[in-house]
Design a protein around this motif. Structure first.
Motif, PDB file in Angstrom:
ATOM      1  N   ALA A  11       0.834  -1.207   0.000  1.00  0.00           N
ATOM      2  CA  ALA A  11       0.000   0.000   0.000  1.00  0.00           C
ATOM      3  C   ALA A  11       0.864   1.251   0.000  1.00  0.00           C
ATOM      4  CB  ALA A  11      -0.934  -0.001   1.207  1.00  0.00           C
ATOM      5  N   THR A  12       1.966   1.224   0.738  1.00  0.00           N
ATOM      6  CA  THR A  12       2.882   2.361   0.766  1.00  0.00           C
ATOM      7  C   THR A  12       3.506   2.580  -0.610  1.00  0.00           C
ATOM      8  OG1 THR A  12       3.354   1.960   3.093  1.00  0.00           O
ATOM      9  CG2 THR A  12       4.923   3.328   1.887  1.00  0.00           C
ATOM     10  N   VAL A  13       3.875   1.497  -1.281  1.00  0.00           N
ATOM     11  CA  VAL A  13       4.444   1.610  -2.630  1.00  0.00           C
ATOM     12  C   VAL A  13       3.438   2.278  -3.559  1.00  0.00           C
ATOM     13  CG1 VAL A  13       5.143   0.291  -4.677  1.00  0.00           C
ATOM     14  CG2 VAL A  13       6.063  -0.313  -2.418  1.00  0.00           C
ATOM     15  N   VAL A  14       2.204   1.824  -3.536  1.00  0.00           N
ATOM     16  CA  VAL A  14       1.171   2.401  -4.411  1.00  0.00           C
ATOM     17  C   VAL A  14       0.991   3.885  -4.109  1.00  0.00           C
ATOM     18  CG1 VAL A  14      -1.287   2.360  -4.988  1.00  0.00           C
ATOM     19  CG2 VAL A  14      -0.005   0.213  -4.797  1.00  0.00           C
ATOM     20  N   GLU A  15       0.928   4.256  -2.838  1.00  0.00           N
ATOM     21  CA  GLU A  15       0.761   5.663  -2.463  1.00  0.00           C
ATOM     22  C   GLU A  15       1.932   6.513  -2.945  1.00  0.00           C
ATOM     23  OE1 GLU A  15       0.231   5.530   1.759  1.00  0.00           O
ATOM     24  OE2 GLU A  15      -1.756   4.616   1.586  1.00  0.00           O
ATOM     25  N   GLN A  16       3.156   6.016  -2.754  1.00  0.00           N
ATOM     26  CA  GLN A  16       4.342   6.783  -3.135  1.00  0.00           C
ATOM     27  C   GLN A  16       4.470   6.913  -4.656  1.00  0.00           C
ATOM     28  OE1 GLN A  16       6.546   8.410  -1.156  1.00  0.00           O
ATOM     29  NE2 GLN A  16       5.223   7.906   0.557  1.00  0.00           N
ATOM     30  N   VAL A  17       4.172   5.844  -5.377  1.00  0.00           N
ATOM     31  CA  VAL A  17       4.252   5.891  -6.839  1.00  0.00           C
ATOM     32  C   VAL A  17       3.180   6.818  -7.392  1.00  0.00           C
ATOM     33  CG1 VAL A  17       3.941   4.513  -8.939  1.00  0.00           C
ATOM     34  CG2 VAL A  17       5.414   3.678  -7.095  1.00  0.00           C
ATOM     35  N   SER A  49      17.031  -9.024   6.092  1.00  0.00           N
ATOM     36  CA  SER A  49      18.053  -8.667   7.078  1.00  0.00           C
ATOM     37  C   SER A  49      18.174  -7.145   7.138  1.00  0.00           C
ATOM     38  CB  SER A  49      19.392  -9.311   6.707  1.00  0.00           C
ATOM     39  OG  SER A  49      19.846  -8.818   5.478  1.00  0.00           O
ATOM     40  N   ALA A  50      18.859  -6.644   8.126  1.00  0.00           N
ATOM     41  CA  ALA A  50      18.880  -5.212   8.444  1.00  0.00           C
ATOM     42  C   ALA A  50      19.282  -4.296   7.288  1.00  0.00           C
ATOM     43  CB  ALA A  50      19.773  -4.958   9.641  1.00  0.00           C
ATOM     44  N   ASP A  51      20.203  -4.695   6.451  1.00  0.00           N
ATOM     45  CA  ASP A  51      20.700  -3.802   5.409  1.00  0.00           C
ATOM     46  C   ASP A  51      20.190  -4.152   4.011  1.00  0.00           C
ATOM     47  OD1 ASP A  51      22.145  -2.403   7.307  1.00  0.00           O
ATOM     48  OD2 ASP A  51      23.921  -3.643   7.045  1.00  0.00           O
ATOM     49  N   ALA A  52      19.211  -5.018   3.910  1.00  0.00           N
ATOM     50  CA  ALA A  52      18.744  -5.484   2.608  1.00  0.00           C
ATOM     51  C   ALA A  52      17.696  -4.552   2.010  1.00  0.00           C
ATOM     52  CB  ALA A  52      18.157  -6.880   2.749  1.00  0.00           C
ATOM     53  N   THR A  53      17.600  -4.592   0.688  1.00  0.00           N
ATOM     54  CA  THR A  53      16.582  -3.835  -0.030  1.00  0.00           C
ATOM     55  C   THR A  53      15.990  -4.697  -1.134  1.00  0.00           C
ATOM     56  OG1 THR A  53      18.158  -2.914  -1.615  1.00  0.00           O
ATOM     57  CG2 THR A  53      17.703  -1.590   0.363  1.00  0.00           C
ATOM     58  N   THR A  57      10.803  -1.779 -10.835  1.00  0.00           N
ATOM     59  CA  THR A  57      10.206  -0.657 -11.552  1.00  0.00           C
ATOM     60  C   THR A  57       8.705  -0.889 -11.632  1.00  0.00           C
ATOM     61  OG1 THR A  57      12.193  -0.372 -12.870  1.00  0.00           O
ATOM     62  CG2 THR A  57      10.179   0.643 -13.720  1.00  0.00           C
ATOM     63  N   TYR A  58       7.945   0.142 -11.321  1.00  0.00           N
ATOM     64  CA  TYR A  58       6.485   0.070 -11.367  1.00  0.00           C
ATOM     65  C   TYR A  58       5.976   1.342 -12.034  1.00  0.00           C
ATOM     66  CZ  TYR A  58       1.678   0.138  -9.486  1.00  0.00           C
ATOM     67  OH  TYR A  58       0.320   0.223  -9.330  1.00  0.00           O
ATOM     68  N   THR A  59       5.270   1.205 -13.103  1.00  0.00           N
ATOM     69  CA  THR A  59       4.722   2.304 -13.921  1.00  0.00           C
ATOM     70  C   THR A  59       5.776   3.344 -14.278  1.00  0.00           C
ATOM     71  OG1 THR A  59       3.919   3.671 -12.077  1.00  0.00           O
ATOM     72  CG2 THR A  59       2.395   2.015 -12.943  1.00  0.00           C
ATOM     73  N   VAL A  64      12.531   1.406  -4.406  1.00  0.00           N
ATOM     74  CA  VAL A  64      13.444   0.682  -3.527  1.00  0.00           C
ATOM     75  C   VAL A  64      12.764   0.590  -2.166  1.00  0.00           C
ATOM     76  CG1 VAL A  64      15.712   0.603  -2.426  1.00  0.00           C
ATOM     77  CG2 VAL A  64      15.472   1.562  -4.731  1.00  0.00           C
ATOM     78  N   VAL A  65      12.590  -0.642  -1.689  1.00  0.00           N
ATOM     79  CA  VAL A  65      11.985  -0.873  -0.379  1.00  0.00           C
ATOM     80  C   VAL A  65      13.077  -1.391   0.542  1.00  0.00           C
ATOM     81  CG1 VAL A  65      10.203  -2.091   0.905  1.00  0.00           C
ATOM     82  CG2 VAL A  65       9.786  -1.453  -1.479  1.00  0.00           C
ATOM     83  N   HIS A  66      13.277  -0.691   1.647  1.00  0.00           N
ATOM     84  CA  HIS A  66      14.303  -1.055   2.624  1.00  0.00           C
ATOM     85  C   HIS A  66      13.726  -2.021   3.653  1.00  0.00           C
ATOM     86  CE1 HIS A  66      17.215   2.053   1.289  1.00  0.00           C
ATOM     87  NE2 HIS A  66      16.096   2.586   0.822  1.00  0.00           N
ATOM     88  N   SER A  67      14.611  -2.726   4.333  1.00  0.00           N
ATOM     89  CA  SER A  67      14.190  -3.741   5.296  1.00  0.00           C
ATOM     90  C   SER A  67      13.311  -3.186   6.413  1.00  0.00           C
ATOM     91  CB  SER A  67      15.406  -4.436   5.902  1.00  0.00           C
ATOM     92  OG  SER A  67      16.264  -3.494   6.515  1.00  0.00           O
ATOM     93  N   ASP A  68      13.449  -1.906   6.729  1.00  0.00           N
ATOM     94  CA  ASP A  68      12.598  -1.307   7.761  1.00  0.00           C
ATOM     95  C   ASP A  68      11.271  -0.810   7.215  1.00  0.00           C
ATOM     96  OD1 ASP A  68      13.355   0.941   6.338  1.00  0.00           O
ATOM     97  OD2 ASP A  68      14.203   2.002   8.056  1.00  0.00           O
ATOM     98  N   GLY A  69      11.026  -1.033   5.913  1.00  0.00           N
ATOM     99  CA  GLY A  69       9.761  -0.636   5.297  1.00  0.00           C
ATOM    100  C   GLY A  69       9.794   0.719   4.631  1.00  0.00           C
ATOM    101  N   TYR A  70      10.907   1.437   4.752  1.00  0.00           N
ATOM    102  CA  TYR A  70      11.022   2.738   4.099  1.00  0.00           C
ATOM    103  C   TYR A  70      10.992   2.534   2.591  1.00  0.00           C
ATOM    104  CZ  TYR A  70      12.854   7.264   2.692  1.00  0.00           C
ATOM    105  OH  TYR A  70      13.012   8.484   2.074  1.00  0.00           O
ATOM    106  N   VAL A  71      10.185   3.333   1.892  1.00  0.00           N
ATOM    107  CA  VAL A  71      10.032   3.206   0.448  1.00  0.00           C
ATOM    108  C   VAL A  71      10.579   4.454  -0.222  1.00  0.00           C
ATOM    109  CG1 VAL A  71       8.369   2.993  -1.438  1.00  0.00           C
ATOM    110  CG2 VAL A  71       7.990   1.748   0.697  1.00  0.00           C
TER     111      VAL A  71
END
Length: 75
Positions: A11-17, A49-53, A57-59, A64-71
């Motif tokens: 949902a966050t990805v859709v909102e940000q895009v 894991s902590a440093d993974a992403t 590409t969408y539309t 880039v989605v980080h392991s903590d959910g930051y988009v």
């Protein structure tokens, strides 16, 4: 941010895009679920894991989605 068990990275990805395109999420031409498995994305981010992403590409937007959910989104 809501606890991860109540939060959807998809949902966050859709909102940000949508914001990157200057439209409402419902106005995107392509649903995220036709691009990738949204349940898998949500599960994967919760288990990274902590440093993974995860990146894709969408539309025409790089996501880039980080392991903590930051988009992050960029054109």
């Amino acid at each position: 941010m809501a606890p991860k068990d109540q939060w959807s990275v998809s949902a966050t990805v859709v909102e940000q895009v949508a914001a990157a395109h200057g439209v409402e999420p419902t106005e995107l031409d392509t649903p995220l679920g036709t691009t990738l498995d949204t349940d898998a994305l949500d599960s994967l981010v919760g288990s990274l894991s902590a440093d993974a992403t995860v990146s894709f590409t969408y539309t025409g937007i790089e996501v880039v989605v980080h392991s903590d959910g930051y988009v992050e989104v960029s054109r």
